[in-house]
Design a protein around this motif. Structure first.
Motif, PDB file in Angstrom:
ATOM      1  N   GLY A   9      75.672  69.775  10.734  1.00 15.98           N
ATOM      2  CA  GLY A   9      74.960  68.867  11.609  1.00 15.98           C
ATOM      3  C   GLY A   9      75.879  67.945  12.396  1.00 15.98           C
ATOM      4  N   LYS A  10      75.327  67.350  13.457  1.00 11.07           N
ATOM      5  CA  LYS A  10      76.078  66.448  14.311  1.00 11.07           C
ATOM      6  C   LYS A  10      76.115  65.019  13.785  1.00 11.07           C
ATOM      7  N   ALA A  11      75.403  64.761  12.681  1.00  7.98           N
ATOM      8  CA  ALA A  11      75.424  63.409  12.120  1.00  7.98           C
ATOM      9  C   ALA A  11      76.676  63.173  11.291  1.00  7.98           C
ATOM     10  N   GLN A  12      77.467  64.226  11.050  1.00  2.00           N
ATOM     11  CA  GLN A  12      78.697  64.101  10.276  1.00  2.00           C
ATOM     12  C   GLN A  12      79.885  64.477  11.151  1.00  2.00           C
ATOM     13  N   PHE A  13      81.067  64.070  10.703  1.00  2.00           N
ATOM     14  CA  PHE A  13      82.295  64.459  11.382  1.00  2.00           C
ATOM     15  C   PHE A  13      83.361  64.710  10.328  1.00  2.00           C
ATOM     16  N   CYS A  14      84.402  65.442  10.748  1.00  2.21           N
ATOM     17  CA  CYS A  14      85.496  65.745   9.820  1.00  2.21           C
ATOM     18  C   CYS A  14      86.481  64.590   9.861  1.00  2.21           C
ATOM     19  N   SER A  15      86.484  63.805   8.796  1.00  2.00           N
ATOM     20  CA  SER A  15      87.371  62.654   8.716  1.00  2.00           C
ATOM     21  C   SER A  15      88.734  63.111   8.199  1.00  2.00           C
ATOM     22  N   LEU A  16      89.720  63.167   9.101  1.00  2.00           N
ATOM     23  CA  LEU A  16      91.066  63.612   8.741  1.00  2.00           C
ATOM     24  C   LEU A  16      91.896  62.426   8.285  1.00  2.00           C
ATOM     25  N   PRO A  17      92.885  62.674   7.457  1.00  2.00           N
ATOM     26  CA  PRO A  17      93.765  61.574   7.048  1.00  2.00           C
ATOM     27  C   PRO A  17      94.592  61.102   8.238  1.00  2.00           C
ATOM     28  N   LEU A  18      95.211  59.958   8.097  1.00  2.00           N
ATOM     29  CA  LEU A  18      96.056  59.430   9.159  1.00  2.00           C
ATOM     30  C   LEU A  18      97.133  60.454   9.511  1.00  2.00           C
ATOM     31  N   GLY A  19      97.242  60.727  10.779  1.00  2.30           N
ATOM     32  CA  GLY A  19      98.158  61.766  11.219  1.00  2.30           C
ATOM     33  C   GLY A  19      97.430  63.013  11.674  1.00  2.30           C
ATOM     34  N   CYS A  20      96.109  63.087  11.346  1.00  2.00           N
ATOM     35  CA  CYS A  20      95.247  64.189  11.818  1.00  2.00           C
ATOM     36  C   CYS A  20      95.625  65.531  11.241  1.00  2.00           C
ATOM     37  N   THR A  21      96.243  65.580  10.083  1.00  2.00           N
ATOM     38  CA  THR A  21      96.626  66.851   9.469  1.00  2.00           C
ATOM     39  C   THR A  21      95.560  67.269   8.462  1.00  2.00           C
ATOM     40  N   PRO A  22      94.910  68.447   8.654  1.00  2.00           N
ATOM     41  CA  PRO A  22      93.897  68.902   7.697  1.00  2.00           C
ATOM     42  C   PRO A  22      94.519  69.120   6.323  1.00  2.00           C
ATOM     43  N   PRO A  23      93.714  69.156   5.270  1.00  2.00           N
ATOM     44  CA  PRO A  23      92.252  69.103   5.306  1.00  2.00           C
ATOM     45  C   PRO A  23      91.716  67.678   5.318  1.00  2.00           C
ATOM     46  N   GLY A  24      90.462  67.568   5.808  1.00  2.00           N
ATOM     47  CA  GLY A  24      89.745  66.313   5.747  1.00  2.00           C
ATOM     48  C   GLY A  24      88.464  66.505   4.964  1.00  2.00           C
ATOM     49  N   THR A  25      87.593  65.539   5.056  1.00  2.00           N
ATOM     50  CA  THR A  25      86.300  65.623   4.369  1.00  2.00           C
ATOM     51  C   THR A  25      85.198  65.265   5.357  1.00  2.00           C
ATOM     52  N   CYS A  26      84.055  65.867   5.165  1.00  2.00           N
ATOM     53  CA  CYS A  26      82.917  65.591   6.035  1.00  2.00           C
ATOM     54  C   CYS A  26      82.303  64.241   5.649  1.00  2.00           C
ATOM     55  N   GLN A  27      82.187  63.368   6.627  1.00  2.00           N
ATOM     56  CA  GLN A  27      81.662  62.034   6.404  1.00  2.00           C
ATOM     57  C   GLN A  27      80.574  61.732   7.444  1.00  2.00           C
ATOM     58  N   PRO A  28      79.595  60.885   7.073  1.00  2.00           N
ATOM     59  CA  PRO A  28      78.578  60.512   8.076  1.00  2.00           C
ATOM     60  C   PRO A  28      79.189  59.642   9.171  1.00  2.00           C
ATOM     61  N   ARG A  29      78.753  59.832  10.385  1.00  2.00           N
ATOM     62  CA  ARG A  29      79.248  59.028  11.498  1.00  2.00           C
ATOM     63  C   ARG A  29      78.645  57.626  11.411  1.00  2.00           C
ATOM     64  N   PRO A  30      79.461  56.593  11.499  1.00  2.00           N
ATOM     65  CA  PRO A  30      78.907  55.226  11.458  1.00  2.00           C
ATOM     66  C   PRO A  30      78.109  54.942  12.726  1.00  2.00           C
ATOM     67  N   PHE A  31      77.126  54.102  12.613  1.00  2.00           N
ATOM     68  CA  PHE A  31      76.292  53.760  13.771  1.00  2.00           C
ATOM     69  C   PHE A  31      76.147  52.240  13.961  1.00  2.00           C
ATOM     70  N   ASN A  32      76.754  51.469  13.089  1.00  2.00           N
ATOM     71  CA  ASN A  32      76.641  50.008  13.192  1.00  2.00           C
ATOM     72  C   ASN A  32      78.046  49.415  13.172  1.00  2.00           C
ATOM     73  N   CYS A  33      78.762  49.563  14.306  1.00  2.00           N
ATOM     74  CA  CYS A  33      80.151  49.115  14.382  1.00  2.00           C
ATOM     75  C   CYS A  33      80.238  47.779  15.113  1.00  2.00           C
ATOM     76  N   SER A  34      81.217  46.991  14.713  1.00  2.00           N
ATOM     77  CA  SER A  34      81.494  45.741  15.425  1.00  2.00           C
ATOM     78  C   SER A  34      82.371  46.057  16.640  1.00  2.00           C
ATOM     79  N   PHE A  35      82.507  45.075  17.503  1.00  2.00           N
ATOM     80  CA  PHE A  35      83.322  45.261  18.695  1.00  2.00           C
ATOM     81  C   PHE A  35      84.613  44.441  18.612  1.00  2.00           C
ATOM     82  N   ILE A  36      85.038  44.169  17.363  1.00  2.00           N
ATOM     83  CA  ILE A  36      86.314  43.465  17.167  1.00  2.00           C
ATOM     84  C   ILE A  36      87.447  44.362  17.676  1.00  2.00           C
ATOM     85  N   TYR A  37      88.337  43.788  18.457  1.00  2.00           N
ATOM     86  CA  TYR A  37      89.422  44.584  19.049  1.00  2.00           C
ATOM     87  C   TYR A  37      90.552  44.740  18.041  1.00  2.00           C
TER      88      TYR A  37
END
Length: 274
Positions: free
Chosen positions: A114-142
């Motif tokens: 489904g599109k409600a999840q995404f593959c959360s890769l570790p820092l550096g973007c090197t697989p493997p990652g894990t499927c996690q739900p996409r957040p929908f309530n994010c702050s706009f702190i820079y």
């Protein structure tokens, strides 16, 4: 009376004969008596050019009349046999093995349901990652991060909401500077580890981070003042640019704890002492 009649009959026969034969003129030629098959010839027997040549005609509907000359048929040339194709001997590169994703692992968003999840890769973007739900309530702190798609995001939550994992903290433009810092640091560490085994002073007591990304420690010779000072300055630059989460090949096991080092007599290098 009878004699007169016989004479008349004879004259008639003579005249009839004269009309059926060619009368030769004074020049020796033959006159045409009006018959279609007569030919005017000269004294030498050649055809006189003054008169037309009347050739016998043929009925074209006659099946025996040849309309064209039959040429001999061209023999069929033998066909060349199909030559066997040469096998392709060009070596083909081996395909890279697919990474072991493990149970529930993923390499891209397509591996997640489904599109409600995404593959959360570790820092550096090197697989493997894990499927996690996409957040929908994010702050706009820079708190800028560089996404695995090479784009900048205001913070990690907003990147994940777009289905993008975080490559490293800070903007993507800072990656070049971080790479150069890490390269300079590794070169400087190799020089700072040089030691002189014959000197009685302690030389390998300073501990620095050998790998800025992973935090692994190593002992260097503090008497190499120039190199040691440069290591401290490069560490400060690294922290200022927030380069601590760059995609470097960190070891799978935790870094060993290093308390000090000793000068190896065979290599003239500081050796770590746990």
């Amino acid at each position: 009376m009878l004699r007169v009649n016989l004479l008349a009959v004879g004259v008639a026969l003579v005249l009839g004969a004269c009309t059926r034969e060619n009368v030769r003129p004074a020049d020796g030629g033959v006159l045409d008596t009006g018959q279609t098959d007569a030919v005017v010839t000269g004294p030498d027997g050649a055809r006189d050019g003054a008169g037309p040549l009347d050739l016998p005609s043929r009925d074209l509907s006659d099946p025996d009349f040849p309309l064209s000359r039959d040429l001999p048929a061209t023999p069929d040339l033998p066909t060349k046999p199909d030559l066997p194709t040469k096998p392709d001997l060009t070596p083909k590169p081996d395909l890279p093995p697919k990474p072991d994703l493990g149970p529930g692992g993923c390499a891209t968003n397509a591996d997640c349901p489904g599109k409600a999840q995404f593959c959360s890769l570790p820092l550096g973007c090197t697989p493997p990652g894990t499927c996690q739900p996409r957040p929908f309530n994010c702050s706009f702190i820079y708190d800028p991060v560089c996404g695995c798609d090479g784009k900048d995001y205001s913070n990690a939550c907003l990147a994940n909401a777009q289905g993008v994992s975080v490559k490293h903290k800070g903007t993507c433009a800072s990656a070049g500077s971080c790479t150069q810092i890490r390269t300079d640091y590794a070169t400087t560490v190799a020089v700072a580890k040089k030691c002189a085994p014959m000197l009685p002073v302690l030389q390998c007591t300073a501990v620095v981070e050998k790998d800025l990304a992973c935090g692994c420690s190593t002992a260097v010779n503090q008497t190499n003042v120039t190199e040691y000072t440069k290591l401290i300055a490069l560490q400060q630059q690294w922290n200022t640019l927030q380069c601590d989460k760059q995609p470097w090949a960190c070891p799978a096991i935790p870094c060993p704890s290093v308390s000090t080092g000793k000068c190896d007599a065979a290599t003239g290098q500081c050796v770590d002492v746990p």
